[in-house]
Each structure stands twice: as structure tokens, then as C-alpha cells.
Design an enzyme around this catalytic site. Structure first.
Site, short mmCIF file in Angstrom:
data_model
loop_
_atom_site.label_atom_id
_atom_site.label_comp_id
_atom_site.label_asym_id
_atom_site.label_seq_id
_atom_site.Cartn_x
_atom_site.Cartn_y
_atom_site.Cartn_z
CD GLU A 1 9.43 55.28 56.97
OE1 GLU A 1 10.59 55.05 56.79
OE2 GLU A 1 8.93 56.06 57.62
CG ASP B 1 8.10 64.30 54.17
OD1 ASP B 1 7.75 63.33 54.37
OD2 ASP B 1 8.26 65.46 55.13
#
Length: 689
Positions: free
Chosen positions: A526, A590
Site C-alpha cells: 500500500e 507488489d
């Protein structure tokens, strides 16, 4: 623009997933029991971790796990955790429905009544088509365009896209202002391409959709001639709307989506549309601040409002109400079964209808999630999860600061602004401090159909009421029980609801490396969204502004292109590949999230005793196994095809193997060598952050 960790199965309305069947286990699994930190039975030790790490970490789980018949996919992480959450929420909802919620919970009665009305299939069957026919009578009575506008406004106020998708949000170039956002909408099929292209199974899906329209209108009691006319009109209206939609990749460009036009601009874009009547019907005749994401969509709606036959618009409004209520299961079972038949054959591949109680858990969470969440947090969210996550967020932000300081391709001016943005990231963990007020929502047990519309009216009114008022930075965009996380660039904030701060993502009994690989990676993911290809276009205050020098911007784009090219090469089914541009932001997140979480773990270990082996794995190996096992998943082919078109996240196999093949830390942990599949060649290795 909110960036989430995980997307729900796109053909379904909610996240909650169903019970997993197991080929080798005759007993029903205990979904209330936490998952082990590292599951040795999930491993496939016959596969080399340096050749296919996803198979190595998850192959045992994949071999023994069957997708439940009512699901299009299943996963060890999100699905099994959401299943546990759903059972916890059901116990809360059963108590609320029986008026047994311990006080003080001001909206427990509304929560209980909404849940009870959803669960009361007998009453839904007994009411039959009465509620639908009452709504349709208003549509049938439309005789002119002004009254058509009034009905569009009434349905928009109830949360239906007919065809606009209306919400509030910040002005992208002045994040202190809350304005109305008008998104493209109005389609039943999941994406514009299903209407416009013949690739894949699109022709077959359109044929099924035409049949589905006819069957649903016939079930609703229309005579055969009207069935055909209504079905044909809906298909024509939706295709015309689809032709104006931007693609999902185009919708990832924040600059493209910012078109501040205000009321005067709306009237210029679509002069034939009676905007004053729409805003009167929405209860905001004074509203002036407006931005549209897709100007050509608004132009088309205005032209169609004037030129399309009145009967075509009436058919379209009937359909939008009918299909919405069928998907909500607020109509008799025959409609539910037909809706499931079409969705299963075209998009999900599910073999059985989802148990009603699971749908009603999600429906109640959607409607009254923050009232339900207050009870949930008190009963199921421990302080240890929040405190450990707060600490981990600080550690990973420190890793990001170190990373920014060491990046060679970033110049001093851009680095200073990046560090300033990082210092302004707001973190929301567990649950909001401020309660949401549901006192204006009407909920009555006798009609679930009416409760669905009431919930839509409440949320639309709540959103519109924010326009023109000071920005509330305490508001959450996900309810506390949600098993997900998000980064919102216009607020420059991250949120980690209580629902995800449980095993396998956070496990207080797990070795710390496992938690860094699971929830630590979530935090890093995030945080990286603030600096991915979309998030990087916003400054620390949430304004859409170019704060990069041209050479640094080009260097970023070159690195992002490497990631897009890498993932575009992955084939998920024969002839079906990942869309590297659609998934670019999530793939960057990611890759960055893993790097940041691993660095934070190593920094913490420098001040702690050497970790012990677990299941034969060193601490570094535990980190990567913990990460991979939180993503063990299976998908039906129909769901896979749908996600490739609609989901900005790559399939889990490539969310594991893709970023890890770029990380020297992974290769060192498992002694992988050049030439192994999990080691990208030197000239093709991707690194952004």
C-alpha cells in the site's frame, strides 16, 4: 482512484467466500481455527523453489483443495480468512436480529432488521413482484422527457447507475475541496469490450446475455411482444453507452480522468439533458462543483436522452432496477436462479448458488458496515494486532525513506519532494475513531427490496452532502470487518481494516519473519502505491501535480516499462495473457512491498537475537514462504478470463513468481543461480523502488 490489495471475484457482488471442499480430508475444516504460521502440508517439496516458487510454497494446498461449488475461486489467504470473518459476523447479526446485542449500540436494531429482512426468503417469495411492479408503474407512466429525467434522478438517488455513476470526491487539483464526480457507468456486462469486441468468448456471452434479458423480462410478467422489445432496447442502449466508455487501462490515468467542468460545463457537454431536474431530484439543486471522468460518455448520454425513443429509455430503467434487485436476491427465487445461471455460464463458472446467509452478511456490511463494524471490533479485534501493525508501518516507512535516499536514478530535487510526501502519509489501522451516523436510514423488516433502495438512498445522500463542505480526513473508505487494505492517493493515506489483521496476514503466534512476509508486505504494497505509476502523480497533500523533474520522470517510466513487459509475457490460460499495462500499478506495488518489508525485517533482526528455523526454513526463507502461502489460490477458467479483462491485479501465481524473480534477496535466501527460472537474467531484471 483507491488502490486495494485484492479485488473481489469480479462476477460477484461481495468479498465473502464459501466453504472449501478438500479432496483428502473427509472432515469439514474448522474455519474458526487460525491457520498455521507456515503450513508444511501446503508445500510441494518435489518442486525446486528456484524454478517455480509459487508451486513450491502452494502445490500441496493446490493439489488437495477443491473450489467450493458456489465459488468461482478459492484461496488460502483471503478466502479462508473471509470465511472465518463471515461466521463471526453471522453470530453478531443473529444476535442483532434477535435484539440481543449488548448495549450501547445505537444502530443495532437497524443492523438486525436489515439482516432479518435479507434472510427472510419466505416473505420475499410471498411479496412476489409487488415491490418491483410498484417501481415499474412509475416508469410505465413516463410520457415525456422531463418526467423521464425525474425518474432517472429518483433511481440515481437510490444508488442505481442509470446511467451515471455519481459520488463525491476531492478535486484532484485542490485536495481541500469536495466536489461531485461523474463516472462512466450504466452497463450490465463487466466491461465495454464484452459489447464491442469479438475476442475470446465475447460473441457467445452476448448471445447468452440476449437470452438472459428475455428470460428475466418474461419472469417479470411482460407479454412476449414486450419481452422482445424491451430486451432489444436494453441491448441497444447499453452498447451505445459502451462505445463511449474508456478502457480500464485508460481509466488508470489520473490526468485523463480530471475534467472539472462544473454545472455550466455539464450543460455545455450535454445541453439536451435537463441537469436542473436531475439535481433537484437528487436533493442538491445548489450543487455546482463537478468533474467528469469521461466527457464523451456525458455527451453521448445527453444526445441519447434527446434522440433515443422514450420506450427504449423506459425499458432500460426497468432493466436496471430488475437486474439490481435480482443480484441482491431481493426478488423471488426464479429471478435469482436465472441471474445465477447467466453469471455462472458467462463469468464465474460456479456450480451452485451461494448460501443466502453469506450474501446477507455482505449485504448488511455494505449497507451498515460501520455500525456492524463497531460490534465486530469490540468482540474480535485485539489491541496486539493494532499495536504490532502500527510498529510495522513505522518500520516499513523507515525502509522507504532509506530506499529513497539510496536510489541513484532520482535527483536531489525530486528526492526531497518524495521524502516530503512520505512524511505526510496518514495511516488508519483497525477501525475509525469517529462513528458513522445511520439515523436517517429507514430500515423495516417487511421488505428487503425496499431496504436495498433505502440503503442506496442513504449512501447517495451521504455522498452528495459532502460536496462543498470541508474535507473529512477521518472518514474510512472500507468498513472495519473488511479483509482488504487500500491506499488513497487524493488523501495520501493507507488503511488496514481490522478484518485483515488476522492469520495468515497477521498472526501473533507466528515467527516475526512470517508476519513481515504477510502483513508487512501488505503494508509495503500500500505504501508503494503512493509512488506507483498512478500514485506518483499526486503530491503529499493529495493534489494531482507533476512534482518530478523530466529526467527522473523518464527514468521511472523506463523502469515501469520493464515491469509491464515482464508481466505481459505471462500466460494464464492457452492464448490468454496478463495485461501488463492494466496490472502495472499493482505489480509495482507488489515488487516494492516485498523489498520494503524484507528490509524492515532485516533491520529489526539486527537488534534481535538470531531467529530459529521453522519447518527447516531460515528466517529469510520464512519471510518468502509466509508471503507466498498467503496467496495460494485456485480459479475456474471463466473467472480467470474475466479477471484478465477487468482486474488490475495479476493472478496470484504471478504475484508471487513475478516480483520474486527480480529480488536478489529471494535468490540468496534459496541459493538460486543464474539460469534458474526464478532468476531473471541480468539485463531483464526489473526494479522500480
Amino acid at each position: 482512484m483507491r488502490r486495494t490489495l485484492f479485488a473481489a471475484p469480479a462476477a460477484l457482488a461481495a468479498l465473502t467466500l464459501a466453504l472449501a471442499a478438500c479432496k483428502t480430508a473427509p472432515k469439514k475444516p474448522d474455519h474458526d481455527a487460525p491457520l498455521p504460521p507456515i503450513d508444511p502440508t501446503a508445500l510441494d517439496r518435489s518442486t525446486s523453489p528456484c524454478e517455480d516458487f509459487y508451486q513450491y510454497a502452494c502445490g500441496g494446498w493446490i493439489a488437495r483443495t477443491e473450489i467450493p461449488p458456489d465459488r468461482s475461486s478459492w484461496s488460502r489467504g483471503f478466502a479462508e480468512l473471509t470465511e472465518r470473518n463471515a461466521r463471526q459476523l453471522r453470530r453478531i447479526l443473529d444476535a442483532a436480529g434477535a435484539a440481543k446485542t449488548p448495549p450501547p449500540e445505537p444502530f443495532a436494531k437497524k443492523v438486525g432488521d436489515y439482516w432479518a429482512s435479507c434472510m427472510d426468503e419466505a416473505t420475499i417469495e410471498a411479496r412476489g413482484l409487488a415491490d418491483l411492479q410498484g417501481e415499474w408503474a412509475r416508469i410505465d407512466a413516463i410520457q415525456d422527457r422531463p418526467v423521464l429525467a425525474d425518474e432517472v434522478a429518483r433511481l440515481e438517488a437510490a444508488g442505481l447507475d442509470v446511467p451515471f455513476n455519481l459520488t463525491s470526491g476531492q478535486d484532484a487539483k485542490d485536495a481541500t475541496q469536495v466536489i461531485l464526480l461523474v463516472y462512466q457507468g450504466g452497463l450490465t456486462l463487466p466491461d465495454r469490450d464484452y459489447y464491442l469486441t469479438d475476442g475470446g468468448k465475447n460473441v457467445e456471452i452476448r448471445q447468452r446475455y440476449a437470452e438472459h434479458l428475455r428470460k428475466m423480462f418474461a419472469l417479470a410478467g411482460l407479454p412476449p411482444a414486450e419481452v422482445e422489445a424491451n430486451a432489444s432496447a436494453v441491448a441497444q442502449v447499453e452498447k451505445a453507452l459502451a462505445e463511449t466508455h474508456w478502457t480500464r487501462t485508460e481509466m488508470r490515468d489520473p490526468s485523463r480522468l480530471y475534467n472539472r467542468v462544473d454545472r455550466a460545463g455539464l450543460e455545455k457537454l450535454a445541453p439536451a439533458f435537463p441537469w436542473a431536474r436531475l439535481f433537484d431530484g437528487l436533493g442538491r439543486p445548489d450543487l455546482r462543483a463537478v468533474s467528469v471522468t469521461t466527457p464523451r460518455f456525458v455527451e453521448k448520454v445527453g444526445a441519447m436522452f434527446e434522440s433515443a425513443p422514450l420506450e427504449s429509455w423506459k425499458a432500460y430503467l426497468r432493466w436496471r432496477l430488475l437486474t439490481t434487485m435480482a443480484k441482491a436476491r431481493a426478488l423471488p427465487r426464479a429471478f435469482v436462479d436465472e441471474s445465477f445461471r447467466f453469471t455462472s455460464a458467462s463469468f464465474s463458472g460456479a456450480k451452485a448458488l451461494r448460501p443466502r446467509w453469506k450474501l446477507c452478511v455482505d449485504a448488511t456490511d455494505d449497507a451498515l458496515g460501520f455500525a456492524l463494524g463497531e460490534i465486530y471490533v469490540k468482540q474480535h479485534f485485539g489491541a496486539d494486532g493494532k499495536e504490532r501493525t502500527i510498529t510495522m508501518v513505522s518500520e516499513i516507512e523507515r525502509s522507504m525513506s532509506d530506499d529513497l535516499g539510496a536510489i541513484g536514478w532520482m535527483d536531489r530535487a525530486t528526492r526531497a519532494k518524495a521524502l516530503a510526501k512520505l512524511g505526510k502519509v496518514a495511516n488508519k489501522i483497525g477501525y475509525p475513531e469517529k462513528e458513522r451516523d445511520y439515523s436517517s436510514m429507514t430500515v423495516k423488516r417487511e421488505s428487503y427490496f425496499r431496504n436495498v433502495l433505502s440503503a442506496g438512498r442513504f449512501e447517495t445522500a451521504r455522498q452528495l452532502a459532502k460536496v462543498g463542505k470541508p474535507l473529512d480526513r477521518t472518514e474510512w473508505l472500507m468498513s472495519p470487518p473488511t479483509v482488504n487494505a487500500y491506499y488513497e492517493p487524493s488523501l495520501n493515506e493507507m488503511a488496514f481494516p481490522a478484518g485483515i489483521l488476522q492469520p495468515p496476514f497477521f498472526n501473533k503466534a507466528a515467527p516475526e519473519p512470517v508476519n513481515y512476509g504477510a502483513i508487512g508486505m501488505v503494508v509495503g504494497h500500500e505504501l508503494t502505491h503512493g509512488f506507483d505509476d498512478e500514485g506518483r502523480q499526486y503530491d503529499g497533500d493529495g493534489n494531482l501535480r507533476d512534482w518530478w523533474t523530466p529526467p527522473v520522470s523518464k527514468a521511472f517510466d523506463d523502469r515501469a516499462r520493464c515491469v509491464a513487459d515482464q508481466f505481459s509475457g505471462y500466460e494464464v490460460l492457452p492464448g490468454v495473457k496478463v495485461d501488463g499495462k492494466l496490472t502495472l500499478g499493482e505489480n509495482i506495488a507488489d515488487l516494492g512491498g516485498l523489498k520494503l518489508a524484507f528490509a524492515a525485517m532485516q533491520a529489526a533482526r539486527r537488534t534481535a537475537p538470531e531467529g530459529e528455523k521453522v519447518e527447516g526454513f531460515t528466517p529469510e526463507q520464512q519471510f518468502f514462504v509466509g508471503y507466498a502461502q498467503s496467496w495460494c489460490s485456485k480459479f475456474r477458467d471463466e473467472e480467470t478470463r474475466l479477471r484478465v479483462v477487468t482486474d488490475p491485479h495479476s493472478p496470484p501465481r504471478f504475484r508471487v513468481n513475478g516480483p520474486l524473480s527480480n529480488l536478489p534477496e529471494f535468490q540468496a535466501a534459496f541459493s538460486c543461480k543464474e539460469g534458474n527460472a526464478m532468476v531473471r537474467p541480468e539485463g531483464k531484471r526489473c526494479e522500480v523502488w
